[in-house]
Motif scaffolding. Structure first.
Motif, PDB file in Angstrom:
ATOM      1  N   VAL A  70       5.680  10.977   2.100  1.00  0.00           N
ATOM      2  CA  VAL A  70       5.342   9.837   1.328  1.00  0.00           C
ATOM      3  C   VAL A  70       4.943  10.438  -0.353  1.00  0.00           C
ATOM      4  O   VAL A  70       4.493  11.394  -0.235  1.00  0.00           O
ATOM      5  N   GLN A  71       5.257   9.571  -0.891  1.00  0.00           N
ATOM      6  CA  GLN A  71       4.901   9.790  -2.609  1.00  0.00           C
ATOM      7  C   GLN A  71       3.193   9.294  -2.759  1.00  0.00           C
ATOM      8  O   GLN A  71       3.151   8.089  -2.282  1.00  0.00           O
ATOM      9  N   ILE A  72       2.494  10.126  -3.348  1.00  0.00           N
ATOM     10  CA  ILE A  72       0.901   9.748  -3.087  1.00  0.00           C
ATOM     11  C   ILE A  72       0.435   9.975  -4.655  1.00  0.00           C
ATOM     12  O   ILE A  72       0.410  11.083  -4.845  1.00  0.00           O
ATOM     13  N   SER A  73      -0.091   9.098  -5.343  1.00  0.00           N
ATOM     14  CA  SER A  73      -0.712   9.093  -6.501  1.00  0.00           C
ATOM     15  C   SER A  73      -2.008   9.903  -6.382  1.00  0.00           C
ATOM     16  O   SER A  73      -2.583   9.848  -5.183  1.00  0.00           O
ATOM     17  N   ASN A  74      -2.846  10.247  -7.514  1.00  0.00           N
ATOM     18  CA  ASN A  74      -4.096  10.890  -7.131  1.00  0.00           C
ATOM     19  C   ASN A  74      -5.118   9.927  -6.596  1.00  0.00           C
ATOM     20  O   ASN A  74      -5.849  10.441  -5.896  1.00  0.00           O
ATOM     21  N   THR A  75      -4.731   8.768  -7.327  1.00  0.00           N
ATOM     22  CA  THR A  75      -5.963   7.755  -7.000  1.00  0.00           C
ATOM     23  C   THR A  75      -5.824   7.276  -5.462  1.00  0.00           C
ATOM     24  O   THR A  75      -6.851   7.489  -4.508  1.00  0.00           O
ATOM     25  N   ALA A  76      -4.365   7.304  -4.856  1.00  0.00           N
ATOM     26  CA  ALA A  76      -4.311   7.144  -3.490  1.00  0.00           C
ATOM     27  C   ALA A  76      -4.574   8.192  -2.573  1.00  0.00           C
ATOM     28  O   ALA A  76      -5.246   7.938  -1.402  1.00  0.00           O
ATOM     29  N   PHE A  77      -4.384   9.477  -2.903  1.00  0.00           N
ATOM     30  CA  PHE A  77      -4.841  10.544  -2.376  1.00  0.00           C
ATOM     31  C   PHE A  77      -6.233  10.644  -2.039  1.00  0.00           C
ATOM     32  O   PHE A  77      -6.660  10.982  -0.903  1.00  0.00           O
ATOM     33  N   ARG A  78      -6.897  10.448  -2.825  1.00  0.00           N
ATOM     34  CA  ARG A  78      -8.474  10.684  -2.691  1.00  0.00           C
ATOM     35  C   ARG A  78      -8.705   9.241  -1.866  1.00  0.00           C
ATOM     36  O   ARG A  78      -9.983   9.533  -0.776  1.00  0.00           O
ATOM     37  N   ALA A  79      -8.530   8.153  -2.029  1.00  0.00           N
ATOM     38  CA  ALA A  79      -8.750   7.077  -0.947  1.00  0.00           C
ATOM     39  C   ALA A  79      -8.575   7.071   0.257  1.00  0.00           C
ATOM     40  O   ALA A  79      -9.219   6.992   1.397  1.00  0.00           O
ATOM     41  N   ILE A  80      -7.299   7.596   0.434  1.00  0.00           N
ATOM     42  CA  ILE A  80      -6.578   7.760   2.234  1.00  0.00           C
ATOM     43  C   ILE A  80      -7.308   8.794   2.393  1.00  0.00           C
ATOM     44  O   ILE A  80      -7.738   8.788   3.711  1.00  0.00           O
ATOM     45  N   LYS A  81      -7.297  10.033   1.783  1.00  0.00           N
ATOM     46  CA  LYS A  81      -8.316  11.376   2.559  1.00  0.00           C
ATOM     47  C   LYS A  81      -9.529  11.024   2.948  1.00  0.00           C
ATOM     48  O   LYS A  81      -9.850  11.579   3.974  1.00  0.00           O
ATOM     49  N   GLY A  82     -10.281   9.995   2.142  1.00  0.00           N
ATOM     50  CA  GLY A  82     -11.660   9.738   2.727  1.00  0.00           C
ATOM     51  C   GLY A  82     -11.519   8.718   3.878  1.00  0.00           C
ATOM     52  O   GLY A  82     -12.485   8.680   4.582  1.00  0.00           O
ATOM     53  N   ALA A  83     -10.434   8.256   4.028  1.00  0.00           N
ATOM     54  CA  ALA A  83     -10.296   7.283   5.405  1.00  0.00           C
ATOM     55  C   ALA A  83      -9.700   7.976   6.574  1.00  0.00           C
ATOM     56  O   ALA A  83      -9.565   6.951   7.603  1.00  0.00           O
ATOM     57  N   THR A  84      -9.214   9.121   6.481  1.00  0.00           N
ATOM     58  CA  THR A  84      -8.497   9.641   7.428  1.00  0.00           C
ATOM     59  C   THR A  84      -9.173  11.018   8.043  1.00  0.00           C
ATOM     60  O   THR A  84      -9.925  11.609   7.169  1.00  0.00           O
ATOM     61  N   PRO A  85      -9.010  11.135   9.203  1.00  0.00           N
ATOM     62  CA  PRO A  85      -8.539  10.332  10.320  1.00  0.00           C
ATOM     63  C   PRO A  85      -8.865   9.016  10.637  1.00  0.00           C
ATOM     64  O   PRO A  85     -10.186   8.995  10.461  1.00  0.00           O
ATOM     65  N   GLY A  86      -8.311   8.176  11.160  1.00  0.00           N
ATOM     66  CA  GLY A  86      -8.969   6.947  11.565  1.00  0.00           C
ATOM     67  C   GLY A  86      -7.766   5.717  11.679  1.00  0.00           C
ATOM     68  O   GLY A  86      -6.691   6.330  11.504  1.00  0.00           O
ATOM     69  N   PRO A  87      -8.328   4.694  11.875  1.00  0.00           N
ATOM     70  CA  PRO A  87      -7.487   3.572  12.316  1.00  0.00           C
ATOM     71  C   PRO A  87      -6.880   2.700  11.200  1.00  0.00           C
ATOM     72  O   PRO A  87      -6.988   1.803  11.101  1.00  0.00           O
ATOM     73  N   TYR A  88      -6.279   3.550  10.446  1.00  0.00           N
ATOM     74  CA  TYR A  88      -5.399   2.907   9.054  1.00  0.00           C
ATOM     75  C   TYR A  88      -3.890   3.240   9.216  1.00  0.00           C
ATOM     76  O   TYR A  88      -3.792   4.483   9.359  1.00  0.00           O
ATOM     77  N   THR A  89      -3.206   2.325   8.886  1.00  0.00           N
ATOM     78  CA  THR A  89      -1.889   2.688   8.295  1.00  0.00           C
ATOM     79  C   THR A  89      -1.707   2.401   6.906  1.00  0.00           C
ATOM     80  O   THR A  89      -2.072   1.435   6.199  1.00  0.00           O
ATOM     81  N   PHE A  90      -0.866   3.322   6.121  1.00  0.00           N
ATOM     82  CA  PHE A  90      -0.666   3.267   4.701  1.00  0.00           C
ATOM     83  C   PHE A  90       0.529   3.068   4.342  1.00  0.00           C
ATOM     84  O   PHE A  90       1.643   3.998   5.031  1.00  0.00           O
ATOM     85  N   ILE A  91       0.886   2.211   3.811  1.00  0.00           N
ATOM     86  CA  ILE A  91       2.683   2.100   3.270  1.00  0.00           C
ATOM     87  C   ILE A  91       2.765   2.445   1.904  1.00  0.00           C
ATOM     88  O   ILE A  91       2.116   2.042   0.962  1.00  0.00           O
ATOM     89  N   LEU A  92       3.668   3.625   1.913  1.00  0.00           N
ATOM     90  CA  LEU A  92       3.858   4.229   0.706  1.00  0.00           C
ATOM     91  C   LEU A  92       5.284   4.644   0.356  1.00  0.00           C
ATOM     92  O   LEU A  92       6.186   4.273   1.152  1.00  0.00           O
ATOM     93  N   PRO A  93       5.645   4.790  -0.964  1.00  0.00           N
ATOM     94  CA  PRO A  93       7.298   4.943  -1.202  1.00  0.00           C
ATOM     95  C   PRO A  93       7.463   6.312  -0.197  1.00  0.00           C
ATOM     96  O   PRO A  93       6.698   7.341  -0.436  1.00  0.00           O
ATOM     97  N   ALA A  94       8.670   6.220   0.290  1.00  0.00           N
ATOM     98  CA  ALA A  94       9.196   7.322   1.265  1.00  0.00           C
ATOM     99  C   ALA A  94       9.846   8.517   0.239  1.00  0.00           C
ATOM    100  O   ALA A  94      10.441   8.182  -0.981  1.00  0.00           O
ATOM    101  N   THR A  95       9.746   9.594   0.818  1.00  0.00           N
ATOM    102  CA  THR A  95      10.485  10.863   0.220  1.00  0.00           C
ATOM    103  C   THR A  95      11.686  10.888   0.808  1.00  0.00           C
ATOM    104  O   THR A  95      12.125  10.301   1.818  1.00  0.00           O
ATOM    105  N   ALA A  96      12.457  11.820   0.269  1.00  0.00           N
ATOM    106  CA  ALA A  96      13.783  12.117   0.786  1.00  0.00           C
ATOM    107  C   ALA A  96      13.922  12.736   2.355  1.00  0.00           C
ATOM    108  O   ALA A  96      14.942  12.869   2.940  1.00  0.00           O
ATOM    109  N   GLU A  97      12.609  13.117   2.694  1.00  0.00           N
ATOM    110  CA  GLU A  97      12.590  13.601   4.093  1.00  0.00           C
ATOM    111  C   GLU A  97      12.550  12.580   5.174  1.00  0.00           C
ATOM    112  O   GLU A  97      12.814  12.833   6.330  1.00  0.00           O
ATOM    113  N   VAL A  98      12.367  11.255   4.854  1.00  0.00           N
ATOM    114  CA  VAL A  98      12.369  10.136   5.651  1.00  0.00           C
ATOM    115  C   VAL A  98      13.871   9.780   5.658  1.00  0.00           C
ATOM    116  O   VAL A  98      14.540   9.170   4.657  1.00  0.00           O
TER     117      VAL A  98
END
Length: 208
Positions: A79-107
């Protein structure tokens, strides 16, 4: 008939982890416990696995699939992650959250949302799932095991074995499992939008 494997919740047996990982590599579909209820899982490359998940859950092609990732390094490949999203998501994981983000070509395209080109990702706080992801060496294509007409995920392995005996290949039991789905945060537009309130505290994203 599905195999029923009883895995130790704190010290998963390497032999059983190997059997489950081998089954996934053989394109089998598993029902397994997570930190937010049971889920259905298959390899990303398992084309039939995606369709079987949709059939069991009674969903259409617009369903947002999730990639269950071992860590942030793995998540960042898909997934493509902005700096803002990176900080917030990193602070909430691991844990019971699912994040919907733009997919990369790997998907693979068939796993993305058909219009938005997005995919769900999450990092579980669960000993068995982390051990399985380590053994498998790649993310799991996954979807919460909420059956048609129900609102909560299943939490009892033996019940799943009885009901889905001919629809899944393996049912894993690994201790007590909560019957509450993840909290889903859609970050595809560059800001967090809470689209489902579940086991994770949504307030940290509502104020973001």
């Amino acid at each position: 008939m599905a195999r029923y494997l009883d895995v130790h919740p704190d010290n998963p047996q390497p032999r059983l982890l190997g059997q489950i990982a081998d089954a996934l590599r053989d394109d089998q579909l598993i029902a397994y416990p997570t930190d937010s209820g049971y889920a259905l899982g298959s390899r990303l490359d398992n084309r039939d696995g995606r369709d079987r998940i949709l059939r069991i859950r009674g969903l259409d092609d617009r369903h947002h699939f999730t990639l269950m990732c071992k860590d942030f390094a793995q998540l960042g490949q898909f997934v493509q992650i902005s700096n803002t999203a990176f900080r917030a998501i990193k602070g909430a994981t691991p844990g019971p959250y699912t994040f919907i983000l733009p997919a990369t070509a790997e998907v693979p395209r068939r796993l993305m949302h058909p219009k938005k080109r997005t995919v769900g990702v999450r990092i579980p706080d669960h000993v068995f799932v982390q051990a399985l992801l380590e053994e498998l060496g790649e993310p799991l294509l996954t979807s919460t095991l909420i059956l048609p007409g129900e609102t909560e995920p299943r939490s009892q392995g033996w019940e799943i074995k009885e009901e889905l005996d001919h629809q899944v290949d393996i049912v894993v039991e690994a201790g007590e499992t909560l019957a509450e789905p993840t909290t889903v945060i859609d970050w595809s537009e560059g800001y967090p939008e809470v689209v489902r309130v579940g086991a994770g505290d949504p307030s940290r994203f509502e104020a973001a």
